[in-house]
Design a protein around this motif. Structure first.
Motif, PDB file in Angstrom:
ATOM      1  N   ASP A 135      -7.214   5.767  -4.332  1.00 41.81           N
ATOM      2  CA  ASP A 135      -7.338   4.740  -3.302  1.00 41.81           C
ATOM      3  C   ASP A 135      -8.019   3.490  -3.864  1.00 41.81           C
ATOM      4  O   ASP A 135      -7.617   2.365  -3.564  1.00 41.81           O
ATOM      5  CB  ASP A 135      -8.127   5.267  -2.100  1.00 41.81           C
ATOM      6  CG  ASP A 135      -7.356   6.334  -1.325  1.00 41.81           C
ATOM      7  OD1 ASP A 135      -6.111   6.412  -1.472  1.00 41.81           O
ATOM      8  OD2 ASP A 135      -8.000   7.095  -0.571  1.00 41.81           O
ATOM      9  N   ILE A 187      -3.828  -4.086  -5.452  1.00 42.33           N
ATOM     10  CA  ILE A 187      -3.353  -4.897  -4.323  1.00 42.33           C
ATOM     11  C   ILE A 187      -4.124  -6.211  -4.249  1.00 42.33           C
ATOM     12  O   ILE A 187      -3.545  -7.277  -4.037  1.00 42.33           O
ATOM     13  CB  ILE A 187      -3.438  -4.105  -3.009  1.00 42.33           C
ATOM     14  CG1 ILE A 187      -2.388  -2.970  -3.024  1.00 42.33           C
ATOM     15  CG2 ILE A 187      -3.250  -5.010  -1.795  1.00 42.33           C
ATOM     16  CD1 ILE A 187      -2.530  -1.975  -1.905  1.00 42.33           C
ATOM     17  N   ARG A 241      -5.603   1.614  -6.207  1.00 43.84           N
ATOM     18  CA  ARG A 241      -4.592   0.953  -5.387  1.00 43.84           C
ATOM     19  C   ARG A 241      -5.175  -0.314  -4.756  1.00 43.84           C
ATOM     20  O   ARG A 241      -4.543  -1.374  -4.766  1.00 43.84           O
ATOM     21  CB  ARG A 241      -4.099   1.912  -4.295  1.00 43.84           C
ATOM     22  CG  ARG A 241      -2.637   1.873  -4.081  1.00 43.84           C
ATOM     23  CD  ARG A 241      -2.091   2.860  -3.071  1.00 43.84           C
ATOM     24  NE  ARG A 241      -2.969   3.795  -2.414  1.00 43.84           N
ATOM     25  CZ  ARG A 241      -3.216   5.036  -2.843  1.00 43.84           C
ATOM     26  NH1 ARG A 241      -2.640   5.500  -3.930  1.00 43.84           N
ATOM     27  NH2 ARG A 241      -4.035   5.814  -2.177  1.00 43.84           N
ATOM     28  N   ALA A 242      -6.380  -0.225  -4.234  1.00 42.62           N
ATOM     29  CA  ALA A 242      -7.028  -1.381  -3.607  1.00 42.62           C
ATOM     30  C   ALA A 242      -7.242  -2.506  -4.621  1.00 42.62           C
ATOM     31  O   ALA A 242      -7.019  -3.682  -4.311  1.00 42.62           O
ATOM     32  CB  ALA A 242      -8.362  -0.967  -2.978  1.00 42.62           C
ATOM     33  N   GLU A 244       0.832  -1.212   0.000  1.00 42.03           N
ATOM     34  CA  GLU A 244       0.000   0.000   0.000  1.00 42.03           C
ATOM     35  C   GLU A 244       0.867   1.264   0.000  1.00 42.03           C
ATOM     36  O   GLU A 244       0.651   2.188  -0.785  1.00 42.03           O
ATOM     37  CB  GLU A 244      -0.927  -0.011   1.227  1.00 42.03           C
ATOM     38  CG  GLU A 244      -1.698   1.273   1.442  1.00 42.03           C
ATOM     39  CD  GLU A 244      -2.935   1.409   0.571  1.00 42.03           C
ATOM     40  OE1 GLU A 244      -3.425   2.549   0.439  1.00 42.03           O
ATOM     41  OE2 GLU A 244      -3.407   0.405   0.028  1.00 42.03           O
TER      42      GLU A 244
END
Length: 151
Positions: A135, A142, A138-139, A113
């Motif tokens: 965000d 990931i 990115r989530a 993260e």
């Protein structure tokens, strides 16, 4: 000795600027577009096989991976990286990201993260600075890389 070091540093700087310019000014767009077209065909193929499947979870997983791979395409990750464990073929400039979820902290000193917010590698810091991730993005990335590491 000083002259050799100066020549080396100037050469390295020219190489970095040249590579950065190539990717930022669209030198690799043809390669990226071809890769994206191939991925779209793969995603369509996965969707059609999922719709003809028997409704079990394997079809859903393949379709989810193809959808998640689209985020890697949209953000340009696949122009340099592949994720072989998810059958996402991309460029060979960067390392395969199949085990990145487990290896990033050991290699770069921060969890995935944080690395995606502020990378510690010179190349990735330039890439993220010019194309920051939200965000949500990115989530999604990931989650995809975690899925790859579990295969």
């Amino acid at each position: 000795m000083k002259q050799t070091v100066a020549i080396f540093l100037i050469s390295a700087l020219i190489g970095l600027v040249g590579g950065y310019s190539y990717f930022q000014l669209g030198g690799a767009k043809g390669e990226t577009n071809a890769a994206q077209e191939g991925k779209q065909e793969t995603a369509q193929s996965s969707q059609s096989s999922a719709s003809t499947g028997d409704g079990n979870g394997a079809d859903k997983t393949a379709n989810d991976s193809a959808q998640d791979g689209n985020m890697l395409q949209q953000k340009g990750c696949l122009s340099c990286h592949s994720v072989s464990k998810l059958n996402l073929q991309g460029g060979t400039t960067g390392p395969d990201l199949s085990n990145a979820y487990q290896e990033v902290e050991g290699k770069h000193g921060k969890p995935m993260e944080e690395f995606l917010k502020a990378p510690t590698s010179a190349v990735m810091s330039g890439v993220i600075k010019s194309n920051p991730l939200t965000d949500q993005e990115r989530a999604e990335i990931i989650a995809l890389l975690k899925e790859a590491s579990e295969k």
